[in-house]
Design a protein around this motif. Structure first.
Motif, PDB file in Angstrom:
ATOM      1  N   HIS A  33       1.089  -8.908 -10.549  1.00 58.80           N
ATOM      2  CA  HIS A  33       0.794  -8.491  -9.172  1.00 58.80           C
ATOM      3  C   HIS A  33       0.569  -9.713  -8.280  1.00 58.80           C
ATOM      4  CE1 HIS A  33      -0.459  -5.001 -11.603  1.00 58.80           C
ATOM      5  NE2 HIS A  33       0.062  -4.316 -10.594  1.00 58.80           N
TER       6      HIS A  33
ATOM      7  N   ALA B   7      -1.004  -9.621  -1.174  1.00 55.48           N
ATOM      8  CA  ALA B   7      -1.861  -8.513  -1.616  1.00 55.48           C
ATOM      9  C   ALA B   7      -2.794  -8.120  -0.484  1.00 55.48           C
ATOM     10  CB  ALA B   7      -2.670  -8.920  -2.845  1.00 55.48           C
ATOM     11  N   VAL B   8      -3.021  -6.817  -0.321  1.00 58.71           N
ATOM     12  CA  VAL B   8      -3.907  -6.369   0.758  1.00 58.71           C
ATOM     13  C   VAL B   8      -5.325  -6.917   0.544  1.00 58.71           C
ATOM     14  CG1 VAL B   8      -5.021  -4.331   1.758  1.00 58.71           C
ATOM     15  CG2 VAL B   8      -2.545  -4.360   1.423  1.00 58.71           C
TER      16      VAL B   8
ATOM     17  N   ILE C 299      -9.903  -1.785  -4.123  1.00 59.10           N
ATOM     18  CA  ILE C 299      -8.735  -1.580  -4.990  1.00 59.10           C
ATOM     19  C   ILE C 299      -8.983  -0.719  -6.224  1.00 59.10           C
ATOM     20  CG2 ILE C 299      -7.516  -3.632  -4.159  1.00 59.10           C
ATOM     21  CD1 ILE C 299      -8.369  -5.012  -6.751  1.00 59.10           C
TER      22      ILE C 299
ATOM     23  N   ASP D 108      -2.566   1.220  -7.594  1.00 53.30           N
ATOM     24  CA  ASP D 108      -1.626   0.242  -7.039  1.00 53.30           C
ATOM     25  C   ASP D 108      -2.454  -0.941  -6.509  1.00 53.30           C
ATOM     26  OD1 ASP D 108       0.266  -1.202  -5.692  1.00 53.30           O
ATOM     27  OD2 ASP D 108       1.160   0.531  -4.664  1.00 53.30           O
TER      28      ASP D 108
ATOM     29  N   ASP E 174      -1.880  -4.023  -5.464  1.00 58.32           N
ATOM     30  CA  ASP E 174      -1.507  -4.789  -4.265  1.00 58.32           C
ATOM     31  C   ASP E 174      -1.496  -3.963  -2.990  1.00 58.32           C
ATOM     32  OD1 ASP E 174      -1.250  -7.233  -5.536  1.00 58.32           O
ATOM     33  OD2 ASP E 174       0.877  -6.925  -6.014  1.00 58.32           O
ATOM     34  N   LYS E 175      -1.339  -2.639  -3.156  1.00 55.57           N
ATOM     35  CA  LYS E 175      -1.268  -1.774  -1.964  1.00 55.57           C
ATOM     36  C   LYS E 175      -2.230  -0.608  -2.108  1.00 55.57           C
ATOM     37  CE  LYS E 175       3.419  -2.492  -0.214  1.00 55.57           C
ATOM     38  NZ  LYS E 175       4.141  -3.064  -1.354  1.00 55.57           N
TER      39      LYS E 175
ATOM     40  N   ARG F 294      -4.765   2.475  -1.373  1.00 59.69           N
ATOM     41  CA  ARG F 294      -4.608   3.580  -0.415  1.00 59.69           C
ATOM     42  C   ARG F 294      -5.422   3.319   0.861  1.00 59.69           C
ATOM     43  NH1 ARG F 294      -8.110   7.449  -4.327  1.00 59.69           N
ATOM     44  NH2 ARG F 294     -10.154   7.053  -3.403  1.00 59.69           N
TER      45      ARG F 294
ATOM     46  N   ALA G 188      -4.450  -1.471   5.262  1.00 61.34           N
ATOM     47  CA  ALA G 188      -3.304  -2.291   5.646  1.00 61.34           C
ATOM     48  C   ALA G 188      -3.724  -3.743   5.576  1.00 61.34           C
ATOM     49  CB  ALA G 188      -2.876  -1.937   7.058  1.00 61.34           C
ATOM     50  N   LYS G 189      -2.751  -4.601   5.382  1.00 62.93           N
ATOM     51  CA  LYS G 189      -3.043  -6.026   5.281  1.00 62.93           C
ATOM     52  C   LYS G 189      -3.604  -6.559   6.596  1.00 62.93           C
ATOM     53  CE  LYS G 189      -3.153 -10.049   3.300  1.00 62.93           C
ATOM     54  NZ  LYS G 189      -4.352 -10.227   2.434  1.00 62.93           N
TER      55      LYS G 189
END
Ligand code: BG6
Length: 367
Positions: free
Chosen positions: A7, A155-156, A247, A353, A355-356, A358, A361-362
């Motif tokens: 990741h 990654a967020v 995360i 997930d 890196d993303k 729920r 947003a980054k």
């Protein structure tokens, strides 16, 4: 593109030694052992005139500000206040020309932070941005920019940007302390030498990832946990808690260790994991007595401390994770690393997930 890692987050955690080096590069004069910022517009006269500092940011950048602002306050003895950007301009803050406003943003595009910058400028403050993106809106509009050279963060959940922001704050603190005469040249050189050892120390921490992974798998079976600490350890506890929530979706709370008994102690029940940060020498004894308070109520405690205190702490906790020793004010640059790994491996164990995550947003360009 993930450089052999599963990741982006894990890759970025591992890029921290390089990010620390790059953020220090060209900003330390090897001859004078001082910090240099050749491109800053702030004059020495202005730096000497600063009477208060506001730190304005969101999310993880705000947490870096909590660490960095506390360090600056110690080094230059000017009052620092910490402001969540979405609150700042609505509370009619007292901003004067001798207020330095430091905005912190990885992306440089966060709308709330940008609005804070504009509010500060409209009131005549000098705004210094600490950002990872030099061409960003915040970098363009600020009066001064210190770039964190962490490289792109995909990654967020922010990791290397956070630690690079801490490095940037330390450099800025030393730079201003020199100009304001609040530190001796030898003290500055001492801190710089300790900073230069950080990249290697992070490497040694990363080599111990497996033990954090095992602990993360255990944590992933719990629904709630606590992070506690005092002083800079409390600021790092807040970031550790946020990272885990972002995360892994495991609920956690970060508490100033001494504040638990003024309310939340009721939530400490049999078997609840408590992660205690105990890296601040001057506060260690007090933190240990708070650890005993939670142990007495059945908590299962994991302590993060440095080698010298491991044997001592082992008597009061269930598990200890040892980090290398550095100066107390630099400890956050090391102690956050196991917490980043903890969040990563807990998220992984739960099949999320990484890196993303729920709902996140980054970079958020709406207020
Ligand atoms: C949030 C991100 O929306 O913005 C966080 O999800 C981040 O990870 C925060 O810390 C601030 O972002 P930036 O780019 O201003 O540092």
């Amino acid at each position: 593109e993930k450089g052999g890692f599963d990741h982006f987050m894990l890759k970025e955690i591992h890029e921290q030694p390089k990010a620390y080096r790059d953020t220090m590069l060209g900003r330390i004069d090897e001859k004078t052992h001082k910090v240099v910022f050749p491109n800053l517009n702030m004059t020495p006269e202005y730096i000497r005139s600063i009477r208060q500092i506001h730190i304005v940011a969101c999310g993880t950048a705000y947490h870096a500000g909590l660490v960095g602002g506390s360090v600056i306050e110690q080094l230059i003895r000017v009052p620092v206040s910490f402001e969540v950007a979405s609150e700042y301009r609505y509370r009619n803050p007292i901003i004067t020309p001798d207020t330095l406003v430091i905005v912190v943003s990885q992306s440089g595009e966060t709308a709330d932070t940008l609005a804070g910058l504009r509010e500060a400028q409209a009131n005549g403050a000098h705004v210094l941005a600490i950002t990872n993106v030099v061409g960003s809106s915040i970098a363009r509009d600020a009066n001064d920019v210190i770039a964190t050279l962490a490289g792109p963060e995909i990654a967020v959940a922010s990791t290397k940007a956070y630690t690079s922001q801490i490095i940037a704050f330390n450099l800025l603190g030393l730079y201003m302390a020199d100009i304001r005469g609040t530190m001796e040249a030898s003290e500055i050189a001492h801190v710089i030498a300790a900073m230069q050892s950080l990249p290697e120390q992070v490497e040694s921490l990363l080599a111990q990832s497996e033990s954090i992974k095992a602990y993360a798998e255990h944590i992933s079976k719990h629904e709630h946990l606590f992070f506690i600490g005092r002083g800079l350890d409390y600021a790092v506890a807040m970031e550790g808690s946020l990272k885990l929530k972002e995360i892994s979706y495991i609920h956690s709370e970060a508490y100033a260790a001494g504040e638990l008994k003024h309310g939340t102690l009721a939530l400490i029940e049999e078997g609840i994991p408590v992660i205690a940060l105990a890296t601040q020498d001057a506060l260690l004894e007090k933190t240990v007595s708070n650890i005993k308070e939670v142990k007495a109520r059945g908590a299962e405690v994991m302590a993060i401390t440095y080698e010298e205190h491991v044997a001592d702490l082992m008597r009061s906790v269930d598990q200890v994770f040892a980090i290398p020793k550095t100066l107390p004010l630099l400890m956050p640059a090391l102690s956050v690393v196991p917490l980043q790994l903890l969040a990563y491996y807990a998220s992984l164990a739960l099949g999320h997930d990484v890196d993303k995550p729920r709902n996140l947003a980054k970079s958020v360009t709406v207020e």
